[in-house]
Motif scaffolding. Structure first.
Motif, short mmCIF file in Angstrom:
data_model
loop_
_atom_site.label_atom_id
_atom_site.label_comp_id
_atom_site.label_asym_id
_atom_site.label_seq_id
_atom_site.Cartn_x
_atom_site.Cartn_y
_atom_site.Cartn_z
N TRP A 36 0.84 -1.19 0.00
CA TRP A 36 0.00 0.00 0.00
C TRP A 36 0.88 1.24 0.00
CZ3 TRP A 36 -5.19 0.48 -0.58
CH2 TRP A 36 -5.98 -0.66 -0.40
N PHE A 37 0.49 2.23 -0.79
CA PHE A 37 1.15 3.52 -0.88
C PHE A 37 0.11 4.62 -0.77
CE2 PHE A 37 3.83 0.46 -2.91
CZ PHE A 37 5.13 0.89 -2.75
N ARG A 38 0.56 5.85 -0.55
CA ARG A 38 -0.36 6.97 -0.58
C ARG A 38 0.33 8.18 -1.19
NH1 ARG A 38 -1.02 8.58 5.86
NH2 ARG A 38 1.12 9.36 6.19
N GLN A 39 -0.49 9.08 -1.72
CA GLN A 39 0.03 10.29 -2.33
C GLN A 39 -0.91 11.45 -2.02
OE1 GLN A 39 0.71 10.12 -6.58
NE2 GLN A 39 2.22 11.76 -6.46
N ALA A 40 -0.39 12.43 -1.30
CA ALA A 40 -1.13 13.64 -0.99
C ALA A 40 -0.88 14.68 -2.07
CB ALA A 40 -0.71 14.18 0.38
N SER B 239 4.33 7.74 -1.39
CA SER B 239 5.14 7.19 -0.33
C SER B 239 4.66 5.80 0.09
CB SER B 239 5.16 8.11 0.89
OG SER B 239 3.86 8.30 1.41
N PHE B 240 5.61 4.99 0.52
CA PHE B 240 5.34 3.61 0.93
C PHE B 240 4.69 3.57 2.30
CE2 PHE B 240 6.86 0.08 3.55
CZ PHE B 240 6.32 -0.99 2.87
N TYR C 92 -5.96 -5.89 2.63
CA TYR C 92 -6.58 -4.82 3.39
C TYR C 92 -5.54 -3.92 4.02
CZ TYR C 92 -10.49 -8.11 3.17
OH TYR C 92 -11.47 -8.97 2.73
N LEU C 93 -5.92 -2.67 4.20
CA LEU C 93 -5.14 -1.74 5.00
C LEU C 93 -6.08 -1.14 6.04
CD1 LEU C 93 -2.31 -0.44 5.35
CD2 LEU C 93 -3.19 1.51 4.04
N CYS D 7 -3.03 0.48 -3.87
CA CYS D 7 -2.44 -0.82 -3.66
C CYS D 7 -1.64 -1.20 -4.90
CB CYS D 7 -3.48 -1.90 -3.33
SG CYS D 7 -4.62 -2.31 -4.67
N ALA D 8 -0.66 -2.07 -4.72
CA ALA D 8 0.22 -2.46 -5.81
C ALA D 8 0.76 -3.86 -5.58
CB ALA D 8 1.37 -1.46 -5.93
N ALA D 9 1.25 -4.48 -6.64
CA ALA D 9 1.78 -5.84 -6.58
C ALA D 9 3.23 -5.87 -7.04
CB ALA D 9 0.94 -6.77 -7.44
N THR D 10 4.03 -6.70 -6.37
CA THR D 10 5.45 -6.83 -6.68
C THR D 10 5.84 -8.30 -6.70
OG1 THR D 10 7.68 -6.19 -5.96
CG2 THR D 10 6.06 -6.64 -4.24
#
Length: 123
Positions: free
Chosen positions: A36-40, A46-47, A80-81, A96-99
């Motif tokens: 999960w990441f977020r961007q304001a 950011s991670f 989930y977060l 959300c993202a996959a690696t």
């Protein structure tokens, strides 16, 4: 191709909680570690947190540890977060993202991304 769809965002008062969901589908979607990441607005993405492909190992970045937790329901192919003790500074679009690497925390190692879900925290 892996498809990721986030949901669960919304408006919440400071001190409140939300649970974000990320539904994964497509070939190999259940075999990949997730994050999960977020961007304001005006800031870099950011991670926040990662979970391995079988949902047993997790890592949460120090800045949100103790307030945010990540989990995975393998049977539902959903990550989930859980967000608690939310503050206005947490307002952002959450992705959300996959690696294929765990642990990593680097957005450069994440191959697939969802469209994001908006979280807005009022004071």
């Amino acid at each position: 191709q892996v498809q990721l769809v986030e949901s669960g965002g919304g408006l919440v008062q400071a001190g409140g909680s939300l649970r974000l969901s990320c539904a994964a589908s497509g070939r190999s979607s259940s075999d990949m570690p997730m994050g999960w990441f977020r961007q304001a607005p005006g800031k870099e993405r950011s991670f926040l947190a990662e979970v391995d492909w079988h949902g047993e190992a997790t890592y949460v970045t120090t800045s949100v540890a103790g307030r945010f937790t990540i989990s995975r329901d393998v049977a539902k192919n959903t990550v989930y977060l859980h967000l608690t003790k939310l503050q206005p500074e947490d307002t952002a679009v959450y992705y959300c993202a996959a690696t294929r690497k765990y642990p990593t925390s680097s957005p450069h190692n994440y191959i697939y991304w969802g469209q994001g879900t908006q979280v807005t925290v009022s004071s």
